[in-house]
Scaffold this motif. Structure first.
Motif, PDB file in Angstrom:
ATOM      1  N   ASP A   1       0.880  -1.005   0.021  1.00 46.11           N
ATOM      2  CA  ASP A   1       0.133   0.003  -0.044  1.00 46.11           C
ATOM      3  C   ASP A   1       0.825   1.116   0.065  1.00 46.11           C
ATOM      4  N   ASN A   2       2.081   1.303   0.638  1.00 48.57           N
ATOM      5  CA  ASN A   2       2.933   2.503   0.698  1.00 48.57           C
ATOM      6  C   ASN A   2       3.833   2.579  -0.178  1.00 48.57           C
ATOM      7  N   LYS A   3       3.808   1.440  -1.147  1.00 56.36           N
ATOM      8  CA  LYS A   3       5.022   1.505  -2.164  1.00 56.36           C
ATOM      9  C   LYS A   3       5.239   2.537  -3.015  1.00 56.36           C
ATOM     10  N   ASP A   4       4.106   3.148  -3.398  1.00 59.65           N
ATOM     11  CA  ASP A   4       4.093   4.259  -4.531  1.00 59.65           C
ATOM     12  C   ASP A   4       4.766   5.496  -3.692  1.00 59.65           C
TER      13      ASP A   4
ATOM     14  N   ARG B   1      16.444   3.800  -2.528  1.00 59.31           N
ATOM     15  CA  ARG B   1      15.952   2.881  -1.247  1.00 59.31           C
ATOM     16  C   ARG B   1      15.937   1.367  -1.761  1.00 59.31           C
ATOM     17  N   LEU B   2      15.783   0.531  -0.809  1.00 58.65           N
ATOM     18  CA  LEU B   2      15.621  -0.913  -1.359  1.00 58.65           C
ATOM     19  C   LEU B   2      14.452  -1.188  -0.543  1.00 58.65           C
ATOM     20  N   TYR B   3      13.249  -1.646  -1.226  1.00 56.26           N
ATOM     21  CA  TYR B   3      11.704  -1.851  -0.769  1.00 56.26           C
ATOM     22  C   TYR B   3      11.599  -3.037  -0.970  1.00 56.26           C
ATOM     23  N   PHE B   4      11.184  -3.760   0.409  1.00 55.89           N
ATOM     24  CA  PHE B   4      10.822  -5.297   0.333  1.00 55.89           C
ATOM     25  C   PHE B   4       9.080  -5.292   0.641  1.00 55.89           C
ATOM     26  N   SER B   5       8.155  -5.575  -0.312  1.00 53.43           N
ATOM     27  CA  SER B   5       7.055  -5.244   0.021  1.00 53.43           C
ATOM     28  C   SER B   5       6.357  -6.974   0.722  1.00 53.43           C
TER      29      SER B   5
ATOM     30  N   GLN C   1      -0.281  -6.604   1.017  1.00 50.72           N
ATOM     31  CA  GLN C   1      -1.489  -5.721   1.222  1.00 50.72           C
ATOM     32  C   GLN C   1      -1.391  -5.369   2.779  1.00 50.72           C
ATOM     33  N   LYS C   2      -1.786  -4.386   3.019  1.00 49.37           N
ATOM     34  CA  LYS C   2      -1.915  -3.856   4.608  1.00 49.37           C
ATOM     35  C   LYS C   2      -2.843  -4.620   5.193  1.00 49.37           C
ATOM     36  N   SER C   3      -3.894  -4.726   4.469  1.00 48.45           N
ATOM     37  CA  SER C   3      -5.083  -5.667   4.926  1.00 48.45           C
ATOM     38  C   SER C   3      -4.883  -7.146   5.253  1.00 48.45           C
TER      39      SER C   3
END
Ligand code: TXA
Ligand code: MG
Length: 335
Positions: A266-269, A276-280, A283-285
């Motif tokens: 949800d916060n990726k955008d 940065r390095l983003y590890f998803s 979904q927050k839900s």
């Protein structure tokens, strides 16, 4: 050299266990490092391979309900109910011990933790051995628990006989530890795959060890006193406000830090930038998915060139309680 086996090699793995070797195997929570629970010498090898303090007891894994009676004094009604509803599954039950368990399994305690894992490989392996397997998580002591055979190899290659590769584990965090030595006062010592809410629907009021809300209080579960589940890089927990989090990320980068982020899709955008390095973690839900990916995320960012790891907080209910417990243990700072 540690051998890597598949499900087809269970008989071979069982033969090694019977002669006193230690073998890692998948469960539905995390990979376990098993030895025959009645073999003192074999169980000691677990502590050696992990570098685990000897006062931290191991749980025993069974493949049938009948096995339990050989190793505990009594099975109170509430323990039966928990077994009926949650076994096989991620709930370890602490009861008064008896029988021929290796002394090092329980580290001098009069009680023992028992669980029936919900994983076909684990169940077949225990059945093939014919005795319960003592098994902690198959990581080096202090590291995040392994959720893949690759993680186990990374930590323990050359120190154990073999690893049965069963792919990724499901729950991704360790089992709930439920103390039922005083059935009038059931107590969660470690939150995990079965939540307090779920347990209370089955056995009524369930307490939570005060250590879990107040880290200054001595924990009832020896393992909870260690700094744990932890990457080498510093881990901070982000505040719930998106704007505040954004400000902290920018501030750290202005100081030259290379930031790794563990957060929901949800916060990726908003948060994912080329620097940065983003590890998803989904979904927050879907906190179940976040839990299943947390350790993998910590390990990958730890192995990368980031200098600091920031992780998103989840609501402390259901599996979210276990997620926040493990993140809290890894983190030196909650912002
Ligand atoms: O999901 C799991 O529980 C995994 C998989 C492999 O089954 N195992 C696991 O084991 O997490 P380990 O050893 O990493 O954690 C067991 C925890 C430790 O915190 C230990 O101190 C606690 O259970 N424990 C074991 N026996 C106990 C006892 N008799 N009384 C209180 N706590 C106990
Ligand atoms: Mg562990």
């Amino acid at each position: 050299m540690t051998e890597i086996w598949s499900e087809a090699d269970i008989a071979n793995a069982a033969a090694h266990l019977k002669k006193g070797d230690v073998v890692a195997f998948p469960t539905e929570t995390v990979y376990g490092l098993g030895a025959v629970a009645t073999n003192e010498e074999a169980v000691r090898k677990i502590f050696q391979a992990k570098g685990r303090p000897s006062d931290n007891p191991l749980i025993i894994h069974v493949s049938s309900r009948e096995q339990v009676a050989d190793y505990v004094q009594t099975i109170p009604e509430k323990a039966r109910q928990v077994m009926d509803h949650f076994w096989p599954g991620p709930c370890t039950i602490i009861l008064e011990k008896k029988g021929p368990l290796a002394l090092s399994v329980t580290g001098g305690l009069s009680t023992v933790g028992v669980r029936m894992p919900n994983h076909p490989i684990a169940l077949k392996l225990i059945e093939a051995v014919g005795l319960p397997l003592a098994a902690p998580s198959a990581n080096s002591s202090g590291k995040p628990s392994p959720t893949s055979a690759e993680h186990v190899k990374r930590d323990l290659d050359g120190k154990i006989t073999g690893i049965i590769d069963g792919g990724l584990t499901g729950v991704g965090l360790e089992s709930t530890v439920l103390d039922l030595t005083d059935p009038k006062n059931p107590m969660i010592l470690r939150p995990g795959g079965v939540s307090q809410e779920e347990l209370e629907k089955v056995i009524g009021k369930v307490g939570v060890d005060t250590h879990l809300s107040n880290p200054e209080a001595a924990p009832k579960s020896p393992g909870m006193k260690y700094r744990h589940y932890s990457p080498e890089k510093p881990v901070w927990i982000l505040p719930s406000s998106i704007e505040e989090s954004q400000a902290i990320l920018s501030e750290l980068e202005a100081k030259g830090e290379k930031v790794g982020i563990i957060a929901s899709e949800d916060n990726k955008d908003d948060w994912d930038t080329p620097a940065r390095l983003y590890f998803s973690i989904g979904q927050k839900s879907n906190p179940d998915q976040a839990a299943s990916l947390l350790y993998q995320a910590m390990r990958e960012l730890d192995d990368s060139d980031v200098t600091i790891i920031l992780a998103e907080a989840y609501e402390e209910k259901g599996i979210g309680t276990a997620y926040m417990n493990r993140l809290g243990k890894a983190a030196e700072k909650r912002i």
